[in-house]
Scaffold this motif. Structure first.
Motif, PDB file in Angstrom:
ATOM      1  N   GLU A  34       0.917  -1.048   0.054  1.00  0.00           N
ATOM      2  CA  GLU A  34       0.001   0.049   0.453  1.00  0.00           C
ATOM      3  C   GLU A  34       0.813   0.914  -0.226  1.00  0.00           C
ATOM      4  OE1 GLU A  34      -3.782   2.059   3.071  1.00  0.00           O
ATOM      5  OE2 GLU A  34      -2.888  -0.248   2.836  1.00  0.00           O
ATOM      6  N   HIS A  35       1.708   1.292   0.796  1.00  0.00           N
ATOM      7  CA  HIS A  35       3.020   2.221   0.876  1.00  0.00           C
ATOM      8  C   HIS A  35       3.135   2.479  -0.926  1.00  0.00           C
ATOM      9  CE1 HIS A  35       3.535   1.905   5.441  1.00  0.00           C
ATOM     10  NE2 HIS A  35       2.754   2.161   4.690  1.00  0.00           N
ATOM     11  N   VAL A  36       4.056   1.789  -1.590  1.00  0.00           N
ATOM     12  CA  VAL A  36       4.491   1.759  -2.330  1.00  0.00           C
ATOM     13  C   VAL A  36       4.201   1.634  -3.717  1.00  0.00           C
ATOM     14  CG1 VAL A  36       6.100   0.089  -3.820  1.00  0.00           C
ATOM     15  CG2 VAL A  36       6.605   0.132  -1.952  1.00  0.00           C
ATOM     16  N   THR A  37       2.640   1.310  -4.260  1.00  0.00           N
ATOM     17  CA  THR A  37       1.597   1.395  -4.618  1.00  0.00           C
ATOM     18  C   THR A  37       0.724   2.836  -4.293  1.00  0.00           C
ATOM     19  OG1 THR A  37       0.207   0.361  -4.178  1.00  0.00           O
ATOM     20  CG2 THR A  37       1.687  -0.728  -5.864  1.00  0.00           C
ATOM     21  N   GLY A  38       1.022   3.115  -3.209  1.00  0.00           N
ATOM     22  CA  GLY A  38       0.277   4.452  -3.103  1.00  0.00           C
ATOM     23  C   GLY A  38       0.132   5.505  -4.523  1.00  0.00           C
ATOM     24  N   LYS A  39      -0.886   6.706  -3.710  1.00  0.00           N
ATOM     25  CA  LYS A  39      -0.643   7.704  -5.076  1.00  0.00           C
ATOM     26  C   LYS A  39       0.561   8.372  -5.039  1.00  0.00           C
ATOM     27  CE  LYS A  39      -2.579  12.219  -6.318  1.00  0.00           C
ATOM     28  NZ  LYS A  39      -3.807  13.172  -5.559  1.00  0.00           N
ATOM     29  N   TRP A  40       0.821   8.789  -3.678  1.00  0.00           N
ATOM     30  CA  TRP A  40       2.217   9.353  -2.963  1.00  0.00           C
ATOM     31  C   TRP A  40       3.127   8.141  -3.223  1.00  0.00           C
ATOM     32  CZ3 TRP A  40       1.128  13.542  -4.847  1.00  0.00           C
ATOM     33  CH2 TRP A  40       0.182  14.504  -4.485  1.00  0.00           C
ATOM     34  N   GLY A  41       3.014   7.563  -2.410  1.00  0.00           N
ATOM     35  CA  GLY A  41       4.784   6.567  -2.466  1.00  0.00           C
ATOM     36  C   GLY A  41       4.678   6.110  -3.681  1.00  0.00           C
ATOM     37  N   THR A  73       3.659  10.087   3.457  1.00  0.00           N
ATOM     38  CA  THR A  73       4.451   9.125   3.633  1.00  0.00           C
ATOM     39  C   THR A  73       5.888   8.932   3.498  1.00  0.00           C
ATOM     40  OG1 THR A  73       2.786   9.812   1.349  1.00  0.00           O
ATOM     41  CG2 THR A  73       4.833   8.228   0.570  1.00  0.00           C
ATOM     42  N   LEU A  74       6.788   9.734   3.167  1.00  0.00           N
ATOM     43  CA  LEU A  74       8.435   9.886   3.328  1.00  0.00           C
ATOM     44  C   LEU A  74       8.830   8.853   5.156  1.00  0.00           C
ATOM     45  CD1 LEU A  74       9.730  13.060   2.752  1.00  0.00           C
ATOM     46  CD2 LEU A  74      10.264  10.608   1.852  1.00  0.00           C
ATOM     47  N   HIS A  75       7.623   8.578   6.144  1.00  0.00           N
ATOM     48  CA  HIS A  75       7.981   8.084   7.387  1.00  0.00           C
ATOM     49  C   HIS A  75       7.355   7.051   6.733  1.00  0.00           C
ATOM     50  CE1 HIS A  75       9.284  10.903  10.008  1.00  0.00           C
ATOM     51  NE2 HIS A  75       8.063  11.756   9.651  1.00  0.00           N
ATOM     52  N   ALA A  76       6.480   6.460   6.515  1.00  0.00           N
ATOM     53  CA  ALA A  76       6.112   5.319   6.124  1.00  0.00           C
ATOM     54  C   ALA A  76       7.347   4.383   5.194  1.00  0.00           C
ATOM     55  CB  ALA A  76       4.747   5.087   5.400  1.00  0.00           C
ATOM     56  N   LEU A  77       7.611   5.354   3.681  1.00  0.00           N
ATOM     57  CA  LEU A  77       8.641   4.333   2.770  1.00  0.00           C
ATOM     58  C   LEU A  77       9.808   4.089   3.758  1.00  0.00           C
ATOM     59  CD1 LEU A  77       8.395   6.396   0.169  1.00  0.00           C
ATOM     60  CD2 LEU A  77       7.559   4.187   0.694  1.00  0.00           C
ATOM     61  N   GLU A  78       9.791   4.781   4.699  1.00  0.00           N
ATOM     62  CA  GLU A  78      11.807   5.390   5.790  1.00  0.00           C
ATOM     63  C   GLU A  78      11.857   3.775   6.884  1.00  0.00           C
ATOM     64  OE1 GLU A  78      14.447   7.377   9.335  1.00  0.00           O
ATOM     65  OE2 GLU A  78      11.950   8.600   8.361  1.00  0.00           O
ATOM     66  N   HIS A  84      16.010   6.042   2.918  1.00  0.00           N
ATOM     67  CA  HIS A  84      17.361   6.336   4.038  1.00  0.00           C
ATOM     68  C   HIS A  84      17.042   8.116   4.330  1.00  0.00           C
ATOM     69  CE1 HIS A  84      20.679   6.523   6.495  1.00  0.00           C
ATOM     70  NE2 HIS A  84      21.077   7.654   6.124  1.00  0.00           N
ATOM     71  N   ARG A  85      16.502   8.413   5.730  1.00  0.00           N
ATOM     72  CA  ARG A  85      17.222  10.041   5.999  1.00  0.00           C
ATOM     73  C   ARG A  85      18.239  10.088   6.893  1.00  0.00           C
ATOM     74  NH1 ARG A  85      15.309  12.665  10.572  1.00  0.00           N
ATOM     75  NH2 ARG A  85      14.319  14.156   9.829  1.00  0.00           N
ATOM     76  N   GLU A  86      18.390  11.141   6.120  1.00  0.00           N
ATOM     77  CA  GLU A  86      20.061  11.905   6.707  1.00  0.00           C
ATOM     78  C   GLU A  86      19.743  13.413   7.162  1.00  0.00           C
ATOM     79  OE1 GLU A  86      24.740  12.053   6.102  1.00  0.00           O
ATOM     80  OE2 GLU A  86      24.111  10.642   4.444  1.00  0.00           O
TER      81      GLU A  86
END
Length: 155
Positions: A34-41, A73-78, A84-86
């Motif tokens: 869902e995170h990958v295929t969602g509109k924003w992901g 979305t960034l939090h979910a993908l992370e 990766h968040r730096e």
């Protein structure tokens, strides 16, 4: 056996030994899918495939995403291990986002799908017009017909 099949947790089974099945209700792969295929992901992963971005650069690249949705979305993908968040200890703070190796593999496959859809849009638009004409002829109005001109054009 059901916990192995669906990816349920078990203290005696390693995650690598589990057989995940996205079609099973309790499978944790559903959330990631869902995170990958969602509109924003999907759009964020596609954009990050081009390189490292700061938050506002990414927001400009993914036209239409709100700060809140981009952040969520960034939090979910992370959390899923795709981004990766730096954070740099500077003043003001600098935060960069990039794909992990897993995120890059997912983004490559996703971009193949994106390019296929973009390339085949003339066929999609023709099918939509045919569908809408058929429905209008039978008395059904197309409630949310998008403007065809807005979707035309290449990558």
């Amino acid at each position: 056996m059901d916990s192995e099949r669906t990816g349920g947790s078990s203290s005696t089974v390693d995650a690598e030994d589990l057989a995940f099945d996205v079609f099973a209700r309790a499978c944790p792969s559903r959330g990631t899918l869902e995170h990958v295929t969602g509109k924003w992901g999907g759009l964020i992963l596609g954009a990050l495939h081009d390189g490292t971005f700061r938050f506002n650069e990414l927001r400009r690249r993914v036209d239409g995403v709100s700060e809140k949705m981009l952040s969520q979305t960034l939090h979910a993908l992370e959390r899923d291990g795709l981004v990766h968040r730096e954070a740099q200890p500077t003043n003001p703070p600098r935060v960069d986002y990039r794909l992990t190796p897993l995120g890059s593999a997912v983004a490559e496959r996703l971009l193949a799908l994106i390019h296929l859809v973009e390339d085949r849009m003339p066929e999609v638009l023709t099918a939509q017009e045919r569908y809408d004409t058929t429905r209008a002829g039978s008395g059904e109005a197309a409630a949310s017909r998008p403007a065809a001109a807005a979707g035309r054009g290449g990558r």
